[in-house]
Design an enzyme around this catalytic site. Structure first.
Site, short mmCIF file in Angstrom:
data_model
loop_
_atom_site.label_atom_id
_atom_site.label_comp_id
_atom_site.label_asym_id
_atom_site.label_seq_id
_atom_site.Cartn_x
_atom_site.Cartn_y
_atom_site.Cartn_z
N HIS A 108 25.07 2.68 16.09
CA HIS A 108 24.63 3.18 17.48
C HIS A 108 24.14 4.46 17.57
CE1 HIS A 108 27.04 -0.25 19.21
NE2 HIS A 108 27.83 0.05 18.24
N ALA A 155 38.21 -3.00 -3.12
CA ALA A 155 38.76 -3.30 -1.80
C ALA A 155 38.73 -1.67 -1.11
CB ALA A 155 40.33 -3.84 -1.83
#
Length: 181
Positions: A108, A155
């Site tokens: 953004h 992970a």
């Protein structure tokens, strides 16, 4: 294979044909492919999505394309994972993406005005993921990175910089923890 799984596989295959009819030229997906989500795609006007043979799209997976998405053969996107391409994301063949993974080619854009945070669109940079890549659970891949061939991303990692071929990476931010060759 039980009759239940055979029916599930056939209905998931019909879902792919239905998606091709809905999206027309925006979506090119080779058969055989399977989607367990009713509609994992949100394709914007003028977008282009191409997916090779043997793609498996898990339940509740999400693919949003406003720009371009190119995926090779033998691709797996597990449940609750998402790919969002505002500009361009390229994913090679033999790529497995685990659960809860986010691949976003944008951030953004914002600024402050009189102590107020103002959202101002997006900043984008393409992502490239090579062949033979395994992306573990809850990984975030940020805009502008290139992941090489033969890579395992551990992970919970956050990929913020390019990753070379033939390595295992993990951490926040992701760093090389082992060479594979």
């Amino acid at each position: 294979m039980s009759i239940f799984f055979k029916i599930l596989k056939v209905s998931a295959g019909f879902n792919i044909l239905w998606l091709k009819m809905i999206y027309g030229k925006k979506l090119s997906i080779s058969l055989p492919s399977i989607s367990f989500s009713l509609n994992p795609f949100k394709l914007g006007r003028g977008s282009k999505t191409s997916i090779g043979k043997r793609a498996i799209l898990g339940r509740h997976s999400e693919i949003i394309v406003l720009g371009e998405l190119i995926i090779g053969n033998n691709f797996s996107l597990n449940k609750y994972s998402r790919i969002v391409a505002h500009e361009k994301i390229t994913i090679g063949s033999n790529v497995t993406i685990a659960q809860f993974v986010s691949i976003l080619d944008h951030d953004h854009a914002y600024h402050f005005e009189n102590e107020n945070l103002i959202f101002n669109g997006y900043t984008t940079a393409p992502i490239e993921i090579g062949n033979n890549v395994w992306i573990g659970d809850k990984v975030a891949i940020n805009k502008g990175v290139r992941i090489g061939n033969n890579v395992i991303v551990g992970a919970n990692s956050v990929v913020t910089k390019d990753i070379p071929d033939n390595v295992i990476v993990a951490g926040v931010p992701a760093k090389i923890i082992k060479n594979l060759v």
